[in-house]
Design an enzyme around this catalytic site. Structure first.
Site, PDB file in Angstrom:
ATOM      1  N   GLU A  56     -26.219   1.772 -22.396  1.00 55.06           N
ATOM      2  CA  GLU A  56     -27.466   2.532 -22.319  1.00 55.06           C
ATOM      3  C   GLU A  56     -27.537   3.610 -23.405  1.00 55.06           C
ATOM      4  OE1 GLU A  56     -26.275   1.434 -18.022  1.00 55.06           O
ATOM      5  OE2 GLU A  56     -25.263   2.087 -19.847  1.00 55.06           O
ATOM      6  N   CYS A  87     -25.084   8.163 -18.398  1.00 52.37           N
ATOM      7  CA  CYS A  87     -26.198   7.344 -18.883  1.00 52.37           C
ATOM      8  C   CYS A  87     -27.504   7.719 -18.195  1.00 52.37           C
ATOM      9  CB  CYS A  87     -25.884   5.872 -18.699  1.00 52.37           C
ATOM     10  SG  CYS A  87     -24.533   5.313 -19.774  1.00 52.37           S
TER      11      CYS A  87
END
Length: 158
Positions: A56, A87
């Site tokens: 991510e 993330c």
């Protein structure tokens, strides 16, 4: 509810599978979409780079560079596994509106990964975020990545 698109998760899965050949990181992939256009696809590269290089984070870096702004408002991130706290925070700060993920943090933990078991829904509540979260999307295919990784010999787990 938005219409979830399998092709975007399939791209994240395909990207994650590259680490079964390159061993640059775990079996995690992400794809960021804005206005039904792909703006970034990335995989986990923590074994090649550093501990922050989750799929991510790498996708956010690529997307921000591509559109020349940190503000990814109006976008959707497809992730093969539920985003970790780092993330999730980056997704929040990048102003991504929607998270779609397959496997959850407990699936990753079962596969041997060092997960903090703080769900995205819990972080959303604690942070009073308006972000939308869709879980278990193509979960079986995403769990296959984790199961296959767990069976590998001589791998580094983080």
């Amino acid at each position: 509810m938005i219409e979830l698109n399998e092709k975007y998760m399939d791209l994240a899965i395909k990207e994650a599978k590259k680490n079964f050949r390159k061993f640059e990181g775990g079996p995690f992939g992400a794809c960021i979409i804005k206005e039904d256009k792909i703006i970034a696809i990335a995989r986990n590269t923590v074994l090649k780079e550093d501990a922050t290089c989750h799929a991510e984070i790498n996708a956010i870096r690529k997307a921000s560079k591509k559109i020349k702004t940190f503000d990814l408002s109006g976008s959707v991130i497809y992730s093969t596994t539920e985003p970790c706290p780092m993330c999730f925070s980056a997704i929040h700060w990048a102003k991504i509106n929607i998270i779609v993920y397959g496997s959850d943090i407990y699936d990753a933990k079962k596969a041997g990964f060092n997960e903090l078991t703080i769900s995205t829904n819990r972080m959303k509540v604690l942070g009073k975020s308006s972000m939308k979260i869709y879980s278990n999307f193509k979960k079986e295919q995403c769990n296959e990545l984790l199961k296959k990784w767990a069976l590998l010999k001589n791998k580094m787990v983080y």
